[in-house]
Design a protein around this motif. Structure first.
Motif, PDB file in Angstrom:
ATOM      1  N   PHE A   1      -6.807  -0.777  11.236  1.00 55.63           N
ATOM      2  CA  PHE A   1      -7.859  -0.682  10.219  1.00 55.63           C
ATOM      3  C   PHE A   1      -8.832   0.441  10.546  1.00 55.63           C
ATOM      4  CE2 PHE A   1      -6.506  -5.165  10.033  1.00 55.63           C
ATOM      5  CZ  PHE A   1      -6.161  -5.224   8.694  1.00 55.63           C
ATOM      6  N   ALA A   2      -9.254   1.137   9.491  1.00 54.19           N
ATOM      7  CA  ALA A   2     -10.245   2.211   9.626  1.00 54.19           C
ATOM      8  C   ALA A   2     -10.902   2.411   8.266  1.00 54.19           C
ATOM      9  CB  ALA A   2      -9.588   3.500  10.097  1.00 54.19           C
ATOM     10  N   PRO A   3     -12.115   2.990   8.235  1.00 58.08           N
ATOM     11  CA  PRO A   3     -12.801   3.198   6.954  1.00 58.08           C
ATOM     12  C   PRO A   3     -12.077   4.160   6.024  1.00 58.08           C
ATOM     13  CG  PRO A   3     -14.347   3.325   8.785  1.00 58.08           C
ATOM     14  CD  PRO A   3     -12.979   3.323   9.384  1.00 58.08           C
TER      15      PRO A   3
ATOM     16  N   ILE B   1      -0.515   4.715  11.089  1.00 58.16           N
ATOM     17  CA  ILE B   1      -1.612   4.989  10.168  1.00 58.16           C
ATOM     18  C   ILE B   1      -2.792   4.080  10.487  1.00 58.16           C
ATOM     19  CG2 ILE B   1      -0.030   5.688   8.317  1.00 58.16           C
ATOM     20  CD1 ILE B   1      -0.862   2.941   6.954  1.00 58.16           C
ATOM     21  N   LEU B   2      -3.986   4.593  10.212  1.00 57.51           N
ATOM     22  CA  LEU B   2      -5.223   3.817  10.221  1.00 57.51           C
ATOM     23  C   LEU B   2      -5.797   3.943   8.821  1.00 57.51           C
ATOM     24  CD1 LEU B   2      -6.693   5.133  13.593  1.00 57.51           C
ATOM     25  CD2 LEU B   2      -5.418   3.004  13.237  1.00 57.51           C
ATOM     26  N   ALA B   3      -6.179   2.822   8.211  1.00 56.13           N
ATOM     27  CA  ALA B   3      -6.590   2.874   6.811  1.00 56.13           C
ATOM     28  C   ALA B   3      -7.349   1.613   6.425  1.00 56.13           C
ATOM     29  CB  ALA B   3      -5.365   3.032   5.906  1.00 56.13           C
ATOM     30  N   PRO B   4      -8.051   1.646   5.290  1.00 56.48           N
ATOM     31  CA  PRO B   4      -8.682   0.434   4.761  1.00 56.48           C
ATOM     32  C   PRO B   4      -7.616  -0.570   4.324  1.00 56.48           C
ATOM     33  CG  PRO B   4      -9.614   2.418   3.769  1.00 56.48           C
ATOM     34  CD  PRO B   4      -8.382   2.842   4.500  1.00 56.48           C
ATOM     35  N   PRO B   5      -7.962  -1.845   4.221  1.00 59.72           N
ATOM     36  CA  PRO B   5      -6.975  -2.878   3.886  1.00 59.72           C
ATOM     37  C   PRO B   5      -6.221  -2.632   2.586  1.00 59.72           C
ATOM     38  CG  PRO B   5      -8.997  -3.884   4.676  1.00 59.72           C
ATOM     39  CD  PRO B   5      -9.279  -2.430   4.550  1.00 59.72           C
TER      40      PRO B   5
ATOM     41  N   GLU C   1      -5.483   0.145   1.106  1.00 56.28           N
ATOM     42  CA  GLU C   1      -4.527   1.231   1.253  1.00 56.28           C
ATOM     43  C   GLU C   1      -3.355   0.814   2.140  1.00 56.28           C
ATOM     44  OE1 GLU C   1      -6.226   5.040   2.205  1.00 56.28           O
ATOM     45  OE2 GLU C   1      -7.990   4.675   0.957  1.00 56.28           O
ATOM     46  N   ILE C   2      -3.626  -0.028   3.125  1.00 53.21           N
ATOM     47  CA  ILE C   2      -2.531  -0.557   3.949  1.00 53.21           C
ATOM     48  C   ILE C   2      -1.582  -1.384   3.080  1.00 53.21           C
ATOM     49  CG2 ILE C   2      -1.969  -2.220   5.764  1.00 53.21           C
ATOM     50  CD1 ILE C   2      -4.433  -1.246   7.272  1.00 53.21           C
ATOM     51  N   ALA C   3      -2.120  -2.238   2.239  1.00 55.90           N
ATOM     52  CA  ALA C   3      -1.273  -3.058   1.366  1.00 55.90           C
ATOM     53  C   ALA C   3      -0.434  -2.186   0.443  1.00 55.90           C
ATOM     54  CB  ALA C   3      -2.132  -4.026   0.564  1.00 55.90           C
ATOM     55  N   ASP C   4      -1.046  -1.177  -0.151  1.00 59.13           N
ATOM     56  CA  ASP C   4      -0.300  -0.270  -1.031  1.00 59.13           C
ATOM     57  C   ASP C   4       0.812   0.431  -0.264  1.00 59.13           C
ATOM     58  OD1 ASP C   4      -1.920  -0.960  -3.149  1.00 59.13           O
ATOM     59  OD2 ASP C   4      -3.189   0.841  -3.006  1.00 59.13           O
ATOM     60  N   TYR C   5       0.512   0.849   0.955  1.00 56.44           N
ATOM     61  CA  TYR C   5       1.494   1.547   1.788  1.00 56.44           C
ATOM     62  C   TYR C   5       2.673   0.629   2.099  1.00 56.44           C
ATOM     63  CZ  TYR C   5       3.219   4.334   5.769  1.00 56.44           C
ATOM     64  OH  TYR C   5       3.976   5.079   6.633  1.00 56.44           O
ATOM     65  N   LEU C   6       2.412  -0.589   2.507  1.00 52.30           N
ATOM     66  CA  LEU C   6       3.488  -1.523   2.830  1.00 52.30           C
ATOM     67  C   LEU C   6       4.306  -1.870   1.595  1.00 52.30           C
ATOM     68  CD1 LEU C   6       1.672  -3.896   5.358  1.00 52.30           C
ATOM     69  CD2 LEU C   6       3.206  -1.979   5.854  1.00 52.30           C
ATOM     70  N   ASN C   7       3.664  -1.977   0.443  1.00 53.85           N
ATOM     71  CA  ASN C   7       4.397  -2.286  -0.784  1.00 53.85           C
ATOM     72  C   ASN C   7       5.352  -1.163  -1.185  1.00 53.85           C
ATOM     73  OD1 ASN C   7       3.425  -4.873  -1.236  1.00 53.85           O
ATOM     74  ND2 ASN C   7       1.602  -4.130  -2.319  1.00 53.85           N
ATOM     75  N   ARG C   8       5.069   0.043  -0.749  1.00 52.31           N
ATOM     76  CA  ARG C   8       6.001   1.143  -1.017  1.00 52.31           C
ATOM     77  C   ARG C   8       7.334   0.909  -0.310  1.00 52.31           C
ATOM     78  NH1 ARG C   8       3.241   6.568   0.656  1.00 52.31           N
ATOM     79  NH2 ARG C   8       5.291   7.375   0.030  1.00 52.31           N
ATOM     80  N   PHE C   9       7.308   0.288   0.855  1.00 57.49           N
ATOM     81  CA  PHE C   9       8.553  -0.019   1.552  1.00 57.49           C
ATOM     82  C   PHE C   9       9.366  -1.062   0.779  1.00 57.49           C
ATOM     83  CE2 PHE C   9       5.958   1.655   5.057  1.00 57.49           C
ATOM     84  CZ  PHE C   9       6.856   2.527   5.653  1.00 57.49           C
ATOM     85  N   ALA C  10       8.694  -2.078   0.269  1.00 54.86           N
ATOM     86  CA  ALA C  10       9.407  -3.081  -0.527  1.00 54.86           C
ATOM     87  C   ALA C  10      10.054  -2.443  -1.748  1.00 54.86           C
ATOM     88  CB  ALA C  10       8.438  -4.190  -0.951  1.00 54.86           C
TER      89      ALA C  10
ATOM     90  N   ASP D   1      -6.614 -11.901  11.923  1.00 53.49           N
ATOM     91  CA  ASP D   1      -7.592 -12.488  11.010  1.00 53.49           C
ATOM     92  C   ASP D   1      -7.796 -11.585   9.802  1.00 53.49           C
ATOM     93  OD1 ASP D   1      -8.011 -14.683  12.626  1.00 53.49           O
ATOM     94  OD2 ASP D   1      -9.836 -13.897  13.551  1.00 53.49           O
ATOM     95  N   ARG D   2      -7.968 -10.321  10.075  1.00 53.73           N
ATOM     96  CA  ARG D   2      -8.237  -9.383   8.984  1.00 53.73           C
ATOM     97  C   ARG D   2      -6.974  -9.105   8.164  1.00 53.73           C
ATOM     98  NH1 ARG D   2     -11.553  -3.632   9.365  1.00 53.73           N
ATOM     99  NH2 ARG D   2     -12.027  -3.562   7.124  1.00 53.73           N
ATOM    100  N   PHE D   3      -5.838  -8.923   8.845  1.00 47.56           N
ATOM    101  CA  PHE D   3      -4.591  -8.648   8.131  1.00 47.56           C
ATOM    102  C   PHE D   3      -4.217  -9.818   7.217  1.00 47.56           C
ATOM    103  CE2 PHE D   3       0.014  -8.349   7.646  1.00 47.56           C
ATOM    104  CZ  PHE D   3       0.182  -7.006   7.345  1.00 47.56           C
TER     105      PHE D   3
END
Length: 286
Positions: free
Chosen positions: A224-226, A238-242, A244-253, A275-277
């Protein structure tokens, strides 16, 4: 799973939490030795993967136990077949064997293992393990092993263990299609993974191999990062806001990845990362 400097309690807590919160699988990595200096990897001390998963098996009941990845040439293939089969029996059939031929030449040299023959050895080892898992008295004749008239056991709970072949090269893709039950990539972005999936589908079509039941999996390093940052270096994470992380992972699906392995980055304890994830990313995954 925590493997670098992890206490037994940290391993057990992470395993129980993963199972209780609905994760599909728990993963461990493999290095026996790493260079003290000058290598792509820092001089880490990492828990041995199969022994770690045996410990994890004792504190869980349902979650899959997987390797990302076992470097096959570091081990006698018959011994490895027995270790994996024993773990599978003790865990009631929960093992997934992620395997690969390895890349760290200094580690091969230190272990007295041929770096040049690593691919050939890995291919033969996969065939030998499957033969051993399917018969009490396996018959096998190859370049490295000549086996007959010997009893092998225990064998896996279901008579076989899924083998997901790791690697990013065309040879790894070919090994996955020809010998594997799945492919396990690592440290690539969705476009790079899509290219490998294309290789796999093309190879399967040319060989008449059905990909029904063939698993596409990938390992992603993230934290996580701002704002979005590509880490570069060995992990290529990658370091990213939550969001953007979700969008990135959904690209793999979207490109056909069935299972994603998350390797946390950053200095936060694993529990804090989870906890955060769990709160800010998982609810938004496809």
């Amino acid at each position: 799973m925590p493997q670098i400097g992890a206490s037994p309690g940290q391993v057990a807590d992470a395993a129980r939490r993963a199972e209780q919160t609905g994760y599909e699988s728990i993963w461990v990595s493999d290095h026996i030795l790493v260079p003290e200096s000058g290598g792509r990897l820092p001089p880490i001390e990492i828990l041995e993967p199969i022994a770690t998963l045996a410990y994890v098996a004792a504190v869980t009941t349902r979650i899959k136990l997987a390797t990302s990845v076992i470097v096959v040439p570091y081990r006698n293939a018959i011994h490895l077949a027995k270790e994996l089969a024993t773990l599978d029996r003790l865990s009631s059939g929960r093992v997934v064997a992620g395997v690969a031929s390895g890349w760290l030449e200094a580690e091969f040299r230190a272990l007295g293992v041929s770096f040049d023959k690593r691919g050939t050895y890995t291919d033969e080892a996969i065939k030998l393990m499957r033969a051993a898992w399917s018969s009490a008295t396996p018959e096998f004749h190859g370049e490295f092993f000549d086996l007959s008239g010997m009893r092998f056991g225990p064998r896996p709970s279901a008579g076989n263990i899924p083998i997901w072949v790791g690697g990013t090269s065309r040879r790894a893709a070919r090994r996955a299609v020809e010998m594997g039950d799945g492919w396990h990539g690592t440290r690539m972005n969705p476009d790079q993974v899509a290219e490998r999936i294309g290789w796999i589908r093309d190879l399967a079509a040319r060989r008449g191999r059905s990909l029904d039941g063939f698993t596409i999996s990938h390992r992603v390093y993230l934290g996580f990062a701002p704002k979005w940052t590509d880490t570069g270096g060995y992990v290529e994470g990658i370091l990213a806001p939550p969001a953007e992380i979700a969008d990135y992972l959904n690209r793999f699906a979207a490109i056909g990845v069935n299972e994603i392995l998350i390797s946390p980055l950053g200095t936060d304890p694993l529990a804090k990362f989870l906890d955060r994830f769990d709160a800010e990313v998982r609810p938004h995954l496809a």
